[in-house]
Structures are given as structure tokens and as C-alpha cells.
Design a protein around this motif. Sequence first.
Motif, PDB file in Angstrom:
ATOM      1  N   ARG A  89      21.949  38.672  42.278  1.00 12.60           N
ATOM      2  CA  ARG A  89      22.022  37.354  41.643  1.00 12.60           C
ATOM      3  C   ARG A  89      23.314  36.643  42.020  1.00 12.60           C
ATOM      4  O   ARG A  89      24.400  37.027  41.582  1.00 12.60           O
ATOM      5  N   LEU A  90      23.198  35.600  42.830  1.00 10.51           N
ATOM      6  CA  LEU A  90      24.383  34.862  43.260  1.00 10.51           C
ATOM      7  C   LEU A  90      25.084  34.203  42.081  1.00 10.51           C
ATOM      8  O   LEU A  90      26.320  34.228  41.992  1.00 10.51           O
ATOM      9  N   ASP A  91      24.329  33.627  41.157  1.00 12.08           N
ATOM     10  CA  ASP A  91      24.961  32.957  40.023  1.00 12.08           C
ATOM     11  C   ASP A  91      25.769  33.930  39.175  1.00 12.08           C
ATOM     12  O   ASP A  91      26.863  33.600  38.697  1.00 12.08           O
ATOM     13  N   GLU A  92      25.260  35.148  39.017  1.00 14.54           N
ATOM     14  CA  GLU A  92      25.989  36.150  38.244  1.00 14.54           C
ATOM     15  C   GLU A  92      27.246  36.605  38.979  1.00 14.54           C
ATOM     16  O   GLU A  92      28.285  36.837  38.356  1.00 14.54           O
ATOM     17  N   LEU A  93      27.154  36.738  40.293  1.00 13.85           N
ATOM     18  CA  LEU A  93      28.329  37.127  41.067  1.00 13.85           C
ATOM     19  C   LEU A  93      29.416  36.064  40.957  1.00 13.85           C
ATOM     20  O   LEU A  93      30.586  36.378  40.702  1.00 13.85           O
ATOM     21  N   VAL A  94      29.040  34.812  41.138  1.00 15.10           N
ATOM     22  CA  VAL A  94      30.006  33.719  41.056  1.00 15.10           C
ATOM     23  C   VAL A  94      30.678  33.700  39.686  1.00 15.10           C
ATOM     24  O   VAL A  94      31.902  33.560  39.573  1.00 15.10           O
ATOM     25  N   ALA A  95      29.887  33.871  38.639  1.00 15.99           N
ATOM     26  CA  ALA A  95      30.431  33.841  37.279  1.00 15.99           C
ATOM     27  C   ALA A  95      31.331  35.030  36.981  1.00 15.99           C
ATOM     28  O   ALA A  95      32.167  34.970  36.068  1.00 15.99           O
ATOM     29  N   SER A  96      31.183  36.115  37.751  1.00 17.95           N
ATOM     30  CA  SER A  96      31.940  37.341  37.495  1.00 17.95           C
ATOM     31  C   SER A  96      33.251  37.428  38.260  1.00 17.95           C
ATOM     32  O   SER A  96      34.034  38.350  38.033  1.00 17.95           O
ATOM     33  N   MET A  97      33.493  36.500  39.169  1.00 15.92           N
ATOM     34  CA  MET A  97      34.686  36.586  39.999  1.00 15.92           C
ATOM     35  C   MET A  97      35.893  35.929  39.326  1.00 15.92           C
ATOM     36  O   MET A  97      35.809  34.784  38.881  1.00 15.92           O
ATOM     37  N   PRO A  98      37.027  36.630  39.252  1.00 13.83           N
ATOM     38  CA  PRO A  98      38.235  36.027  38.678  1.00 13.83           C
ATOM     39  C   PRO A  98      38.822  34.992  39.631  1.00 13.83           C
ATOM     40  O   PRO A  98      38.707  35.118  40.856  1.00 13.83           O
ATOM     41  N   SER A  99      39.461  33.982  39.092  1.00 11.36           N
ATOM     42  CA  SER A  99      40.014  32.908  39.921  1.00 11.36           C
ATOM     43  C   SER A  99      41.163  33.381  40.801  1.00 11.36           C
ATOM     44  O   SER A  99      41.569  32.678  41.729  1.00 11.36           O
ATOM     45  N   SER A 100      41.683  34.574  40.534  1.00 10.75           N
ATOM     46  CA  SER A 100      42.788  35.129  41.324  1.00 10.75           C
ATOM     47  C   SER A 100      42.334  35.673  42.675  1.00 10.75           C
ATOM     48  O   SER A 100      43.172  36.038  43.512  1.00 10.75           O
ATOM     49  N   MET A 101      41.027  35.730  42.934  1.00 11.20           N
ATOM     50  CA  MET A 101      40.489  36.361  44.136  1.00 11.20           C
ATOM     51  C   MET A 101      40.959  35.662  45.411  1.00 11.20           C
ATOM     52  O   MET A 101      40.877  34.447  45.538  1.00 11.20           O
ATOM     53  N   ARG A 102      41.433  36.480  46.372  1.00 10.85           N
ATOM     54  CA  ARG A 102      41.889  35.950  47.656  1.00 10.85           C
ATOM     55  C   ARG A 102      41.074  36.490  48.829  1.00 10.85           C
ATOM     56  O   ARG A 102      40.834  35.781  49.799  1.00 10.85           O
ATOM     57  N   PHE A 103      40.691  37.748  48.765  1.00  9.43           N
ATOM     58  CA  PHE A 103      39.931  38.373  49.846  1.00  9.43           C
ATOM     59  C   PHE A 103      38.727  39.083  49.239  1.00  9.43           C
ATOM     60  O   PHE A 103      38.882  39.965  48.394  1.00  9.43           O
ATOM     61  N   LEU A 104      37.535  38.705  49.685  1.00  9.52           N
ATOM     62  CA  LEU A 104      36.300  39.221  49.097  1.00  9.52           C
ATOM     63  C   LEU A 104      35.336  39.622  50.205  1.00  9.52           C
ATOM     64  O   LEU A 104      35.202  38.922  51.212  1.00  9.52           O
TER      65      LEU A 104
END
Length: 238
Positions: free
Chosen positions: A173-188
Motif C-alpha cells: 500500500r503506497l498510501d500507508e508507506l507514505v503515511a508511515s515515513m518520518p519527515s527526517s528521512m534522507r535516504f530510502l
Amino acid sequence: RMAAGDAKTGMREDDAVSFSGDEDGDASMDAGGIDAEDVAAILDEREAAAPDEPLSLATVARRNLPDDFLELAKPEAIARAVAKLDQVRLDRCRLASFVGGMSVEVRRASFANVTALYLQRNRLTSTRGVDGATLPRLRFLALQGNRLRAVAELGTLPNLALLDLSENPHLGRLDELVASMPSSMRFLRCVGCGCATDGDYRAALVASLPRLKRLDGVDVTGRERDDAMAAFGEDEDE
């Protein structure tokens, strides 16, 4: 690659088997014609048949503290040593959960100082327990090659900057992944996840993560971010 030493075969470094070829350069062994791929397959089958292991202080200590220390140290000293660790390897431990086997208090005391956590090649179906209350200083997290279906807790990690979620095909689920990512993420990295086949996958993540520099090994450009924000950014009038 985000996690050093993560062998593609799923073999641990201490499982490595060396083979010497014959004069013709044949890489297979003379006895039985067994080659490295055969050995890897046998080890994978044996690993798959082994039962799950619960997360425990003993497992953390065994994987991350010197043997000579563990042979002589008392339980209290081992617990103190674990609590001082800033990098913890728990890859290939057959963990099906990050909460079973340790109380909340022990788990939080054990991981409070951890900045890098290696959980790849386990059997995790969720990230329950991998949260900001348990890992407040975590910056690097390796979760590739698990059985993840949900990663909601990752959004509570305030300092998470590097995350590898690759090879989790049930993470769809792309929407769930997007909602689960912290704004601090730099490399994914999400190569091999079900959601990575979504046509909006890259743009949606770039738009939602303002600090993201690289996704799946490809740099995020200014033009790409502008386009992603135009497509998925919040409407300023709302």
C-alpha cells in the motif's frame, strides 16, 4: 547498499564456504559435484525450516558483545553493556517480532542509545516495537528481506534518516508507506516492495519527504521535487 555485509545469498559471513576448483577451473567440488549455489540452497532450506526465535537480551548480547566478556560477566554487567551499544546487529536471527521475549522496560533500556539497527533477513511482518519510545536516537535501519506488511511505527522515529525496506513484496500500500515515513528521512530504498510498482510511487514519496536526497539509489533533483510537489503537494488554499 545501505547495509554492509548483507550477502545476497542470505548466508551469514561465518557461514561462508570456500571452494577450490580443479585444474580446468571447474568451481564445483570433485566429491559429489556440489558447488557454492548448492550449499547456499541447502543452508537456505535449513534456515527456513528452523523455528522462530524470540527477541531477548541474550540474543542481543550474543550477537553484539565479545565472547570472552560474556563468559565471565554477570547478568547485570551484560545488561549494562547492551544498554551502551550504539550499533546493534540482529540480522538473520529468525525474529518474527521485535516485541516478544523482552518486557517494554528492558527493551527500552537496551535500545535507548542505538543509532544503527540491523534487522534484515528476519521474519518480521510488522515494525511493532520499532518506535520512537524504544529507539529515540535511531538514524539507520535495515529491514530488507523480511515479510513486512505494515510499517506504521516508523513514523514515530524522530531521527530516522536512512532506511532500507527492499525485498518486502507484501508491503503493497503506497498510501500507508507514505503515511508511515518520518519527515527526517534522507535516504530510502524500497526496491522489491509491492508498492514500488505503483505509478505514483516515486513522486508521492518525494513530495511527502522534504529532506529526501536519494530514493532507490537515484538522487532526487530539484526539478523532480518541483514536479512531485505540483502533483502531490498540499494545496496552499486548504
